[in-house]
Design an enzyme around this catalytic site. Structure first.
Site, PDB file in Angstrom:
ATOM      1  N   HIS A  42     -54.578 -24.772 -35.638  1.00 13.38           N
ATOM      2  CA  HIS A  42     -54.438 -26.376 -35.274  1.00 13.38           C
ATOM      3  C   HIS A  42     -55.264 -26.782 -34.364  1.00 13.38           C
ATOM      4  O   HIS A  42     -55.913 -27.992 -34.368  1.00 13.38           O
ATOM      5  CB  HIS A  42     -53.051 -26.589 -34.988  1.00 13.38           C
ATOM      6  CG  HIS A  42     -52.014 -26.498 -36.384  1.00 13.38           C
ATOM      7  ND1 HIS A  42     -50.723 -26.840 -36.281  1.00 13.38           N
ATOM      8  CD2 HIS A  42     -52.453 -26.038 -37.668  1.00 13.38           C
ATOM      9  CE1 HIS A  42     -50.522 -26.525 -37.736  1.00 13.38           C
ATOM     10  NE2 HIS A  42     -51.334 -26.175 -38.279  1.00 13.38           N
ATOM     11  N   ASP A  43     -55.469 -26.049 -33.358  1.00 13.71           N
ATOM     12  CA  ASP A  43     -56.330 -26.396 -32.208  1.00 13.71           C
ATOM     13  C   ASP A  43     -57.719 -26.652 -32.617  1.00 13.71           C
ATOM     14  O   ASP A  43     -58.475 -27.404 -32.111  1.00 13.71           O
ATOM     15  CB  ASP A  43     -56.097 -25.486 -30.987  1.00 13.71           C
ATOM     16  CG  ASP A  43     -56.619 -25.913 -29.663  1.00 13.71           C
ATOM     17  OD1 ASP A  43     -56.775 -27.195 -29.404  1.00 13.71           O
ATOM     18  OD2 ASP A  43     -57.176 -25.090 -28.876  1.00 13.71           O
ATOM     19  N   PHE A  98     -63.330 -26.913 -30.444  1.00  8.71           N
ATOM     20  CA  PHE A  98     -63.086 -25.733 -28.953  1.00  8.71           C
ATOM     21  C   PHE A  98     -61.665 -25.391 -28.980  1.00  8.71           C
ATOM     22  O   PHE A  98     -60.804 -26.272 -29.281  1.00  8.71           O
ATOM     23  CB  PHE A  98     -63.491 -26.741 -27.748  1.00  8.71           C
ATOM     24  CG  PHE A  98     -64.893 -27.267 -27.770  1.00  8.71           C
ATOM     25  CD1 PHE A  98     -66.236 -26.308 -27.951  1.00  8.71           C
ATOM     26  CD2 PHE A  98     -65.194 -28.598 -28.197  1.00  8.71           C
ATOM     27  CE1 PHE A  98     -67.307 -26.634 -27.806  1.00  8.71           C
ATOM     28  CE2 PHE A  98     -66.459 -29.020 -28.270  1.00  8.71           C
ATOM     29  CZ  PHE A  98     -67.592 -28.137 -28.067  1.00  8.71           C
ATOM     30  N   SER A 152     -56.076 -29.120 -27.537  1.00  7.50           N
ATOM     31  CA  SER A 152     -55.997 -30.344 -27.935  1.00  7.50           C
ATOM     32  C   SER A 152     -54.967 -30.805 -28.690  1.00  7.50           C
ATOM     33  O   SER A 152     -54.537 -31.975 -29.013  1.00  7.50           O
ATOM     34  CB  SER A 152     -57.352 -30.799 -28.815  1.00  7.50           C
ATOM     35  OG  SER A 152     -57.577 -30.016 -29.884  1.00  7.50           O
TER      36      SER A 152
END
Length: 600
Positions: free
Chosen positions: A109-110, A188, A192
Site C-alpha cells: 500500500h505504501d 517510495f 505515505s
C-alpha cells in the site's frame, strides 16, 4: 467522470511543471508527493504518475483493451483459473508469523494505489452484469456450475478498470501510444500510508503542536482521528463504530493492517515527544520533519534488513548489494535509476503473497495462550474490534504468534469465495481479481517475462512441466494431468498470465518465490533503494544522518515498534516476523535495542 479526469490531467500537469520549477536541492526532507526526489527528473516516483514497465503492455487492441489470447479470443475466466489451478489446502508456514504477511500488505500500500475516478462505476451488481456497462467495466465471468458461487446465482464478480492515461485524456493514446495506469501513491518507501501523498492530505492529519500527528485519546490510549466521512469510508453497524482517518484510504480494511498503521502513527508521536525533550528550541515543523525522517528510516531498515531477506533470500540480496553490512554509509543512490513502481511488480509478482492471508485471526493473551479468533470478513472496513475487549493488544500478540499461510498454490476460502462479503452471503475471489487486474493493466504474459529474465521461453506445454523439476511416479502423473488441464484452458503457451506463474515454478533455494517472480521483485526493490535520494543509508544528501545517528536507526526492529506502541504488551520475540522458539524466545520489551534520541 469527464470533469474529474480533466481535472486530474490538469493537476498532474501542474504538479510536474511546479516540480521542475521549484525543486530545492538543499532541502533535507522529502516532499509528501514524492516530487523532487530526483533533481534531474523531478516527477520520477511521484504520486499520480504512471506505473513503470519492464515490458511493453500487451493490450487486446494494442493500445487500451484488456489483454487477450494471441489468437484474438478471450482469455479463460479468471475465476475458472482460480478454481482450476489453485486449491484451499491452507497449509501454514511453520517458520513465520502472520505479521510477516501483514507487513507486506503495508509495504504494498505504501508503494502503490491504483487511481480511480471519483464517479462510482457500476459493472456487476448483485452478481449480475449491469445494462450498458461503461468502457471501464471489466467484470469476471462466473460459470453456472461454479462449486460455490452458483448457490447464490452469481454470474460475475465486479472489477472496474484502473484509471489510465487514455481515460484522463484520449489524446494521450493517439498515434498508437499505449494506455498507462496511474499510481495515486508515491513509489517510495516513505510511509505515505501514515503521512499522506500530498500536503493537502497531510494537513488534516497533523496536530501542528510539538511536531505531532493528530490523535484522539480514549481510555488513556491514542487512536487516529475519526474519519469525517465514516459512513462511506467504512462499513459501520452503529453510530459508535470506529473508522479512522489516516494517510491511506485502505487503512481500515482489516484489523491487523490497521494495527500496523496505528503503530507507525504512534511511533511518530513517540519520537516527536523525545525530540521535544532533547531539542526544546525546535519549532513544530522542525520536530515534525525530523520525527518523520527517523520514522521512515526505521521502516526502511525493517523492510530491507528484517523483512525482505526471508522472501528474496539473504545471499541473493547480499550479492546484489541490497544488503550491506557496515557501520558506515552505503551511498548507492544513482540519479539514473528510476524508482517508479513497476506494473509487473505492484499488480503482478508482489500479489503472489496473497496466498499467505488467513481468514481466521487469532487472539492471544500476554502469556501467548490462545484466547479465540475472529473472522477477517466480519471486520472488513470496520476496525471497531480494536477498541473493544482488549482487541488491539490481543490481535497484536496474535499476529506475532499465529503462523501465516504458506506462499504456495493454496488460498484461504475466506478470500477465495467470501472476500468483502460485508452483510452478504458471498463475496469475491482475490486470486481471480489478481489475474483479471493484470489483464486490465496489459501486463505481458508469463512466457515474455521468463524471456526478459533470461530464463528461457517456452515453445510447448512440456517446457512448462520441466520448470517443476524432475518428478516420477504418481507425482509425475499428477503434474501431467495439471498441464493437460492447463493446455485445455489457454490456447497457446504465450497466453499464460504472469499472475499464475507460481503454478509452474519451484521456489529458488533460500527464497519464497520462483525465478520469474524473484527477478521482478529484485528489480523493483533495487530501484526502490538506489533510486531514492533520501534512502536512509545515503550520506550524500543535505541533512543526511550522521554515522552515529545512522547506527541508531539500524537498531530498529518490528518487535520494538510493536512493543513501544502497544500499551499492555510487555514481551516480544526479538524477530517478530519469525515464530517464537528456543532461539527466538519471548523477552521483556525493555531489553530490545532502542534508538537513542539524544543523538539528534
Amino acid at each position: 467522470m469527464w470533469l474529474f479526469v480533466r481535472t486530474f490531467a490538469l493537476v498532474l500537469a501542474i504538479v510536474v511543471q511546479n516540480a521542475l520549477a521549484q525543486c530545492d536541492g538543499s532541502s533535507p526532507y522529502r516532499t509528501f508527493d514524492g516530487t523532487c526526489n530526483n533533481l534531474q527528473n523531478p516527477s520520477w516516483g511521484s504520486a499520480n504518475t504512471p506505473y513503470g514497465r519492464l515490458l511493453a503492455a500487451e493490450y487486446g487492441d494494442g493500445v487500451y483493451a484488456p489483454r487477450r489470447s494471441r489468437s484474438g479470443a478471450e482469455l479463460p475466466s479468471a475465476r475458472l483459473l482460480s478454481l482450476t489451478m489453485f486449491n484451499e489446502q491452507n497449509i501454514l508456514d511453520p517458520r513465520t508469523t502472520l505479521v510477516n504477511m501483514q507487513f507486506g500488505q503495508l509495504v504494498a500500500h505504501d508503494m502503490g494505489l491504483r487511481a480511480e475516478s471519483s464517479d462510482p462505476v457500476a459493472c456487476c451488481q448483485n452478481g449480475r452484469v449491469v445494462m450498458n456497462p461503461g468502457r471501464r467495466c471489466f467484470p469476471i465471468p462466473v460459470q453456472p456450475n461454479d462449486p460455490v458461487l452458483s448457490a447464490g446465482q452469481i454470474q460475475c464478480l465486479d472489477l472496474v478498470r484502473t484509471l489510465n492515461t487514455c481515460d484522463v485524456n484520449p489524446a494521450n493514446c493517439g498515434s498508437g501510444r499505449q494506455a498507462q495506469q496511474l499510481n495515486a501513491a508515491t513509489s517510495f518507501l516513505d510511509l505515505s500510508v501514515v503521512y499522506g501523498n500530498s500536503v493537502q492530505k497531510n494537513a488534516p492529519l497533523r496536530a501542528f503542536v510539538g511536531g505531532r500527528m493528530k490523535v484522539d485519546s480514549r481510555n488513556g490510549t491514542d487512536w487516529p482521528p475519526r474519519h469525517p466521512q465514516s459512513n462511506s469510508a467504512c462499513t459501520l453497524r452503529s453510530s459508535t463504530d470506529t473508522c479512522y482517518l489516516t494517510g491511506d484510504e485502505r487503512s481500515n480494511i482489516t484489523p491487523e493492517l490497521t494495527i500496523l498503521q496505528i503503530a507507525f502513527l504512534r511511533e511518530h508521536n513517540r519520537i516527536a515527544q523525545q525530540l521535544c525533550k532533547a531539542r526544546p528550541l525546535w519549532n513544530d515543523e522542525k520536530v515534525f520533519q525530523e520525527a518523520r525522517r527517523i520514522n521512515i528510516a526505521q521502516y526502511q531498515h525493517i523492510v530491507y534488513y528484517e523483512w525482505l531477506p526471508y522472501f528474496l533470500g539473504l545471499d541473493q540480496m547480499s550479492q546484489r548489494r541490497m544488503l550491506v553490512r557496515t557501520r558506515d554509509y552505503v551511498n548507492d543512490y544513482s540519479s539514473s535509476v528510476n524508482p517508479t513502481v513497476l506494473n509487473a511488480h505492484a499488480n503482478g509478482a508482489f500479489r503472489y503473497f496473497h496466498s499467505s492471508i488467513l481468514g481466521s485471526l487469532s487472539l492471544h493473551q500476554e502469556s501467548r495462550a490462545y484466547a479465540g479468533a475472529i473472522n477477517i470478513n466480519d471486520h472488513m472496513f470496520n476496525p471497531t474490534v480494536l477498541e473493544r475487549n482488549d482487541g488491539y493488544r490481543m490481535l497484536t500478540r496474535g499476529m506475532t504468534t499465529q503462523p501465516m499461510g504458506r506462499n504456495d498454490l493454496s488460498f484461504d476460502p475466506e478470500i477465495r469465495h467470501f472476500l468483502f462479503r460485508m452483510s452478504g452471503r458471498f463475496g469475491t475471489d482475490l486470486k481471480a481479481l489478481d489475474i483479471q487486474r493484470s489483464r486490465d493493466h496489459g501486463i505481458a504474459g508469463f512466457n515474455a517475462f521468463r524471456q526478459y529474465c533470461g530464463l528461457g521461453r517456452a515453445t510447448r506445454w512440456e517446457d512448462f512441466l520441466e520448470l517443476r523439476g524432475p518428478r516420477v511416479g504418481i507425482i509425475l502423473i499428477s503434474l501431467l494431468r495439471d498441464f493437460q488441464l492447463l493446455s485445455s484452458l489457454y490456447r497457446t503457451v504465450d497466453d499464460v498470465d504472469l499472475t499464475v506463474a507460481e503454478f509452474f515454478e519451484r521456489h529458488l533455494p533460500g527464497t519464497q518465490v520462483g525465478p520469474t517472480y524473484h527477478c521482478i521483485l529484485m528489480e523493483q526493490f533495487l530501484r526502490s533503494r538506489r533510486g531514492d535520494r533520501f534512502f536512509y543509508e545515503n550520506g550524500n544528501t543535505p541533512g543526511a544522518f550522521t554515522p552515529p545517528q545512522l547506527n541508531e536507526i539500524r537498531k530498529a526492529s518490528m518487535a520494538r515498534i510493536l512493543c513501544d506502541n502497544t500499551p499492555g504488551v510487555m514481551q516480544m520475540q526479538p524477530r517478530a516476523f519469525q515464530q517464537i522458539s528456543d532461539v527466538n524466545p519471548l523477552v521483556p520489551c525493555t531489553t530490545l535495542p532502542a534508538l537513542e534520541p539524544r543523538l539528534w
